[in-house]
Each structure stands twice: as C-alpha cells, then as structure tokens.
Design a protein around this motif. Structure first.
Motif, PDB file in Angstrom:
ATOM      1  N   PRO A 105     120.831  42.226  80.813  1.00 32.78           N
ATOM      2  CA  PRO A 105     121.048  40.922  80.159  1.00 32.78           C
ATOM      3  C   PRO A 105     120.164  40.699  78.943  1.00 32.78           C
ATOM      4  N   THR A 106     119.225  41.597  78.674  1.00 31.15           N
ATOM      5  CA  THR A 106     118.339  41.404  77.525  1.00 31.15           C
ATOM      6  C   THR A 106     118.942  41.929  76.234  1.00 31.15           C
ATOM      7  N   ASP A 131     119.089  42.277  70.423  1.00 28.78           N
ATOM      8  CA  ASP A 131     117.952  42.831  71.167  1.00 28.78           C
ATOM      9  C   ASP A 131     117.217  41.786  71.983  1.00 28.78           C
ATOM     10  N   HIS A 132     117.648  40.533  71.896  1.00 27.73           N
ATOM     11  CA  HIS A 132     117.008  39.433  72.635  1.00 27.73           C
ATOM     12  C   HIS A 132     118.088  38.522  73.202  1.00 27.73           C
ATOM     13  N   ILE A 226     111.633  37.741  64.153  1.00 31.24           N
ATOM     14  CA  ILE A 226     111.231  36.994  65.348  1.00 31.24           C
ATOM     15  C   ILE A 226     109.712  37.088  65.459  1.00 31.24           C
ATOM     16  N   CYS A 227     109.060  35.956  65.472  1.00 34.11           N
ATOM     17  CA  CYS A 227     107.599  35.916  65.380  1.00 34.11           C
ATOM     18  C   CYS A 227     106.915  35.493  66.667  1.00 34.11           C
ATOM     19  N   ARG A 385     107.455  42.954  74.717  1.00 36.44           N
ATOM     20  CA  ARG A 385     108.672  42.199  74.450  1.00 36.44           C
ATOM     21  C   ARG A 385     108.372  40.777  74.008  1.00 36.44           C
ATOM     22  N   THR A 386     107.277  40.212  74.483  1.00 35.79           N
ATOM     23  CA  THR A 386     106.897  38.859  74.080  1.00 35.79           C
ATOM     24  C   THR A 386     105.949  38.856  72.886  1.00 35.79           C
ATOM     25  N   LEU A 387     105.765  40.029  72.254  1.00 33.87           N
ATOM     26  CA  LEU A 387     104.993  40.169  71.018  1.00 33.87           C
ATOM     27  C   LEU A 387     103.514  39.813  71.216  1.00 33.87           C
TER      28      LEU A 387
END
Length: 850
Positions: A105-106, A131-132, A226-227, A385-387
């Motif tokens: 699902p990601t 990708d998100h 995406i930051c 993934r959450t940077l």
C-alpha cells in the motif's frame, strides 16, 4: 510581504477572474506573489492543478484570494476521482492489485494510457505520490497547500475543506494552516507528506536560462520535493507523554523476541532481545510501559499472538511483509554504506563502519540470532521513509533494552511490574475510560516539566553562547525594509492623487474585503482582477516595487535559513551536553515530584529491612488511587500484616504472622480495594515515595503478580477461563518467596466445583511450596474451612459488614478483620442496586434453600 493597494472594506466572497464586474465594484491597486513561470495566460481552476504559469500569480498587480473558487454546493457524493486509468485500476509498483496478499500500500503504479496527459505540476505530484501512496500529500503551490483526487476527497470529508473547480476532486488551504490540518489528520491515524517548493519562480527562470544555453529542455514548473513526513509516532508531541514507535520481530524456532523502540522527539533509541514466554508476556509488559503511538511488525517472522496483542493494544499497527520491514541484513548494509556514524562504505559486515557503531548496535549485531538487530533494521527503514534517518541517527542516544523480569542488565535490579499488573493496578490508565483520573501516576505526579513527567512515567513502569551578528541577514532585512518604505510612499502618493485616505496596501492572505462606491481609474492604471464589489489595479511603479519586494523577501528567507542551519549545527555539536542536562533536570523534577507527593497529609516513610524473611506490615493504610478519586478524600484505613516482622522493624507485636492471607467477605465489600492497596503501597515504596499509611515496614519485593477481574481476548481466541489459566500459570512458574501476589476470585470462569478445585490447588502451592506473600480473595467458603485452625502458613481475613435480619439490608463496614466470613450475601446486594423485585426475591429465596 506581497501586497495589494486597495480601497475600503466589504465582505463579499471571491469570484473567478473570468466573472464580469458590475458598476458597483471597488477600485484596487495591487501587487502579488508569483509561484510559477511568468506567462500571459489567465489563470483558471484547471491551471491551478496543472502548474502552468498564470498571469494572476506572476503579475504584481493581480492575485487570487484562494487557490480557486470554493464549490461548497458540490458535496463529496458529487465528486469522483478522475478517469485516469491508473486511478480506476489501482495497483502497487509491482502491478499487484488490492487483495493480493503481497500488495504494497505504500506504492502505486502510475502509468498513463494512450491519449492521457498530465500537466507539468501534476507530473511532479504523481511522481511523488507513487512512492508515498499511503500518505496524504500536501502539495505546495504558491502560498497554498493543495490536495488532489482521493486525498482531496479525504480532505473534504475529514478537514471540511471546500472543493475547488468543477472537475476532479481538488481542495486546499493557506500555508499558515498547515500545522492545524496536519495535526488533525495525524490524530485520525493518517500519514501526511508535506511537499514544498524548493525554488522561487525567479530562480526557476534563471535556471531555465542556463538550461537553454546548455541545450537542455526547460522545466515548466518550480522544483518541488517531499520535505517532511508526519505520522502518529513522528509528529511533535502535544503533551508530556513520550511518543514511541515500537518495532518488533521474532525468531520463532528459538522463541526469541527482538524489539527496538525510538522516541523521535528526544532521539533515544533502545533495542534488545530475550526469550519470549507463551502469551507474549514480555512484549505485553513492554507495551504497557511504553504505550507506543505506532507499532511496526515484521510480517514474515512475528507470531499470531504478537500480532493480535499489538493490534489490540496499539491503534496504529502495521504488519510489513514481502521484505518491506527491513531486517538484520538490510540494517547491516545500510549502516555500512550510509556513513551515519562518521564512516563511509565499509565493505564488510564486521569491520570498518561497524567499529564506529554505537556499543548497543554492535552488541545487538553480535547476537545469534540477531533478532534485536533485525528490529533495528525495521526502525532504520522507517526513519529513512519518514526522512529522519540523517537527522536522528548520528546524534541519537542508543541503549540496550532488558526486560524487567530478565536475568541481567536493568531487569536484575528492579521491582518487576508486568503489563497485566500495570493494568490491574491502574498505574497509568483507569479501567473506566482509559484516562488518568484515579490512577497511581496521577496521584504521585507533581512534576513541572514535560521531560520530568516522561521520566517519572519511566520510573513508575520500571521501578529502579556569545551573541553574534549575521551580516547577510541584516543586509537582506534592511533591503526589505527599504522596499516596504517605497511601497508606503507609493500608497501615500495614490491617497493624495485620488483624495481618498481609505486606500491601503492589501495582502492576499489577510484580505479584509473593503467596499466603496463605483470608481474608474485613469488609463495608466491597468485592471488585474475583480470580485463582487471590488476591482484591483496595478501601475508600472507598483509592479517594479513588488518585484523588488519579492527579491528582498526571498533573500531574507534564504539568509534566515542559513542562520538557522548554523544555529542547529552549533547546538548539535553540544548535543550530548544538552541531553545530559535535560536528563539531570528530568531526574531532579521526578525527585521533587515524589517529595511533594510524600509531603501530603497521611503519608509515611516506609521502612525496608533487607536481610529479613519476607514480610509486609501496613498500619492504617488506604488505597491512594481510591482516596484521590473521592471528592472528600476520606477512606477507611486498614491494617495488613503478612509474615513475621523482625525485631526492631515495628508493625506490632502479635507474634508470628502468616504470609498467605485468605480473604472472604460480601460482594462489593472492598476486597479488591484492599488487595490493590497492598500492591500499590509496595510499588510506591520501591519507587522511593512515601506511602499512604500511618506506618509501613517491609522486606524488598522482587516482583508483583496480579490476577484480578474477568477478562477475555476475543481477537486472540482466548476465553475468560483461558485468560485466567494463563495468568495463573505465569504466577505459579515465576513467583518466588520474595514476590507479592494478589488473586481475586480465581476459578470463577468455569463451573463451581472445577473452579474451586483450581483455586484450592493454586492456594496450596503458593502457601506451602512458594511461600510468597499473597492475598487470595474468594467466594469459595469451603476453602476457608481447611484453615480454620491457626497455622503458620495461611491466615483467614474478611471484609466486615452488618446485616439487618429484618429488612435484609447489608451495610458494608469496609474493615479488614481477622477471621472468615461464611456468606457472601450476594442475594442481598441487589437491593442496593435496585434490581427489580421478582428476580431479586426469587434469587434470595433460592439462596436460602439447603
């Protein structure tokens, strides 16, 4: 800040730029920001989502009050996602549809069919979204964050955002509202990805000039990335409660549990592994202690029991399979190649970069099987993934985790309080609504700092610069002030020429909707936009000043960002010192909190006797949780004596006392309250706090066990009786002579004679074999007959009551007194609860039959 020059107020709603203006429109001279490439095309609702340049965003005279026209009349039911093929037939990046056991699902497959096209900005959007796919994307466009397609439907439903335009679902909000809307979605359990513009339109234009000179294709939309990613575990904490993300994996053949948990706000990472018991007792205890905001499980290794436990205890639980969790191999490769701890690629598992890893990671990687290191692999992939991996890992504080009932490490020197005991004693959450009212933690918490509160919670769960000027920023700030002064002069000039002092500079984000009488400006003022009751204009001078303002503003923001980066770098260089200072302050706050709790009326200092035989003597003690929940704070005190007190320990001189107390008494008479009172008193004493009693002496306790209440676990396939047996089995296996055990109505989950047989066997084992301190409450009165004669092992106690034989009314005295109570008076208690007369009287008559 970009501004408009406008006349007087009015509250009309915005209309599209294409809407004509009647003679009642007002005059406005305006300037505005731009967020796309300059163009002469007019902006339409579709141009917003396309990212194409629009004159309304670029020309300093015209702006829009909102991203597009709110279409509040169109509800969600009238909207559907676009007819794009990849939206109608959703698949993950590998082409798997929803329902496939390996569906990811990601990710999502974004593939245009023949004849389908996307605008430049929407190409950017879908390149990020693919990708998100599991995140709600807040896509920055100018001064607004915008949502598209399914995200827009969600925004309309959960955030009450109005749809814009008449085509595909699309909504948005001003950039100032980002914290509010992001926090609301995260609280609802959604993940939020924030996409920012990484350059201004002017910078894009400059970059395109260089690309043209180099013969490269120009970009038609500003660069976006995406930051930040906000989840329940990474969003800033709103209170003092620490927000942990828990990662779990297991080695099923060896029954080994591996965990890693991280507090993103403080940068604390803990990991460890241990043998796991049936029923996931160690995992259950850890979950009760942490109360994690998120739980991530390795779907390829975790047991069904662990999944059921976490899915029931943690609302945001994800089970990742098909290699998406991470694992030990991934962690080893990522650490070797990532250079998180001062090294680059190491090329090997055990040398190079591995020698620079924190000690806790090295220890975990050396274990066999490396289950804890595998759990850290899940943590590392999550942080990537959450940077947050580059921000957190190089400065994180790594620690080894040991279960509280382990044989080494931290668990060896602490009072063990497992998850079931924390729940039964209502240490952190009450059994009524899951809140903190009436809990032990609420009763002793007197901390004044968030980190102190977090530290005290950990204790309760595990009872053991020179100023410097920034010339670049100052120069940019001066330039901005000069431009603003020029705008003010232009404003004054127009007020004089038009002889109207109500004309003012206007900013799109704070428009106040002024109104005035119809007016027509001279030919040198060009109209740029209109809405009901308003016309907006710009002049050549205003346009020039607006451009200078935008350049100065961008320079100021760039200088401020550079200064902030330098400040954070200086702080990070001294991070260890700050972390230690906060840790010391938190510990001091906890000690002061315990001191304030101990100074309350009716508290006494407990006396420990380390080398004595196990005993517990409480004189005139009360249940602190019950006392704090009562409006008048008045409780009936009781004495509890378990085991003989050594000479000089106090507690009375009645001679030897049994360690095992068999407690009987009427329903609702206070048996459970007294049982919990003993445990809470012991817990507070080991925590270093005074206790609610006149006097208290005891020998150290190694673990508290509780078996109370009737609970089932339907999702785990466990009946009430099965839960009873598993909890009792845990006690019989692990209790020692130095443990404290409370058992409340053991055996009531099955037939009377079967339940009494189980209770009898458990009683004899704990009293005669284990010889621990135990309070055993029961309604099986036959059990008390065996111990009616005085003996050194079991003593009989009961909760006193008075019965009026005439009215059959029961008065509870709430006194804990020696001796047995030969009746439970269950048939009389319904009178106090106003049970209807027929069933109440029939039941009472039946209870009198032989």
């Amino acid at each position: 800040m970009d501004r408009f020059l406008k006349k007087s107020p009015g509250g009309a709603a915005a209309t599209p730029p294409s809407q004509s203006s009647g003679p009642g429109n007002k005059r406005v001279l305006a300037s505005s920001d731009s967020d796309e490439v300059p163009s002469s095309k007019k902006r339409t609702p579709s141009a917003l989502s396309s990212g194409q340049p629009s004159q309304s965003r670029v020309q300093p005279a015209l702006t829009h009050d909102a991203p597009a026209v709110p279409m509040a009349a169109l509800g969600e039911q009238a909207r559907q996602v676009s007819d794009l093929g990849f939206l109608r037939d959703k698949r993950d990046a590998q082409g798997r549809r929803e329902g496939d056991p390996n569906f990811d699902p990601t990710t999502m497959l974004v593939k245009l069919a023949k004849g389908e096209k996307l605008t430049p900005a929407m190409e950017q959007y879908w390149n990020i979204k693919k990708d998100h796919a599991d995140m709600v994307i807040f896509f920055k466009m100018g001064k607004f964050y915008e949502l598209f397609e399914e995200d827009a439907l969600l925004g309309h439903r959960e955030l009450d955002l109005a749809f814009m335009g008449k085509d595909a679902p699309h909504c948005g909000f001003p950039e100032a509202a980002l914290p509010k809307y992001a926090e609301k979605l995260v609280a609802l359990g959604h993940k939020v990805g924030v996409v920012e513009q990484m350059e201004t339109p002017a910078q894009l234009e400059e970059r395109n000039k260089k690309r043209k000179e180099a013969g490269q294709r120009v970009d038609k939309a500003v660069r976006r990335e995406i930051c930040s990613v906000l989840t329940q575990g990474t969003a800033p904490p709103q209170g003092a409660q620490a927000k942990y993300v828990l990662f779990v994996c297991e080695d099923l053949p060896s029954k080994t549990l591996g965990v890693c948990f991280v507090d993103v706000a403080t940068g604390c990472v803990s990991l460890g592994q241990c043998p796991e018991e049936d029923g996931c007792q160690k995992l259950r205890t850890l979950v009760a202690q942490l109360q994690p905001a998120e739980a991530i499980l390795d779907g390829e290794s975790t047991s069904r029991e662990a999944r059921a436990l976490l899915q029931q205890a943690v609302a945001s639980t994800a089970v990742l399979g098909d290699g998406r969790y991470g694992g030990a191999a991934f962690a080893r490769k990522a650490l070797d190649e990532g250079g998180y701890f001062g090294g680059g690629a190491a090329g090997g598992a055990g040398g190079g970069a591995a020698g620079e890893w924190p000690a806790a990671l090295q220890a975990a990687a050396a274990l066999s099987p490396p289950v804890a290191f595998g759990a850290f692999g899940g943590c590392l992939r999550y942080l990537q993934r959450t940077l947050l991996d580059r921000q957190l890992l190089p400065r994180a504080e790594f620690a080894q985790w040991f279960p509280t009932d382990g044989e080494g490490g931290e668990g060896a020197a602490t009072l063990v309080v497992d998850g079931k005991t924390l729940q039964n004693l209502e240490v952190f959450a009450n059994s009524t609504d899951g809140g903190t009212k009436g809990t032990l933690f609420a009763a002793i918490d007197r901390t004044c700092t968030p980190f102190g509160k977090r530290e005290l919670r950990r204790w309760a769960g595990r009872v053991v610069p020179k100023e410097r000027a920034n010339d670049e920023y100052d120069a940019a700030r001066r330039r901005l002030l000069e431009v603003d002064a020029g705008l003010q002069q232009e404003l004054s000039r127009w007020r004089r020429e038009l002889r109207d002092s109500s004309i003012e500079l206007w900013t799109p984000s704070v428009a106040n909707g002024q109104t005035t009488e119809p007016f027509q400006l001279a030919e040198f003022a060009q109209q740029m936009s209109s809405k009901k009751g308003t016309k907006r204009f710009w002049t050549a001078e205003l346009r020039e000043l607006a451009g200078e303002h935008l350049e100065a503003k961008a320079a100021e923001e760039a200088a401020l960002a550079a200064a902030a980066k330098q400040l954070f770098a200086r702080f990070s260089a001294q991070y260890a010192i700050w972390r230690n200072a906060v840790s010391c302050a938190a510990e001091l706050d906890c000690l002061l909190s315990l001191a304030r709790a101990s100074s309350a009326a009716g508290m006494c200092r407990p006396a420990f006797v380390a080398e004595a035989e196990p005993f517990l003597h409480i004189q005139q003690g009360v249940n602190l949780c019950v006392q704090s929940a009562l409006s008048d704070g008045q409780c009936i005190p009781n004495d509890i004596r378990m085991g003989p007190a050594p000479d000089g320990a106090g507690g009375g001189g009645e001679g030897d006392a049994a360690r095992f107390l068999l407690v009987t008494g009427p329903n609702m008479g206070g048996k459970s309250t007294v049982l919990r009172q003993a445990c809470l008193t012991v817990l507070m004493a080991h925590l270093g706090c005074w206790v609610a009693a006149e006097a208290c002496s005891l020998s150290p306790v190694d673990r508290i066990f509780t078996r109370v209440g009737a609970n089932d676990a339907i999702m785990a396939g466990l009946s009430t009786f099965r839960v009873e047996l598993e909890e009792t089995s845990l006690i019989l296996k692990h209790a020692t002579a130095r443990s404290l055990v409370i058992l409340d109505e053991l055996g009531r989950g099955t037939a009377t004679f079967d339940g009494m047989a189980i209770a009898h066997g458990t009683l004899r084992h704990l009293a005669l074999e284990t010889r621990c301190r135990c309070l055993f409450a029961t309604h099986y009165h036959a059990l008390s007959r065996e111990f009616e004669r005085a003996n050194p092992h079991v003593a009989l106690f009961h909760m006193a009551c008075a019965v009026d034989e005439g009215s059959r009314a029961v008065t509870f005295l709430y006194r804990f007194q020696p001796g047995a109570c030969n009746r439970s008076h269950g048939a009389l208690s319904p009178r106090r609860r106003r049970l209807p007369a027929p069933p109440r009287d029939d039941g009472g008559a039946s209870s009198q039959r032989p």
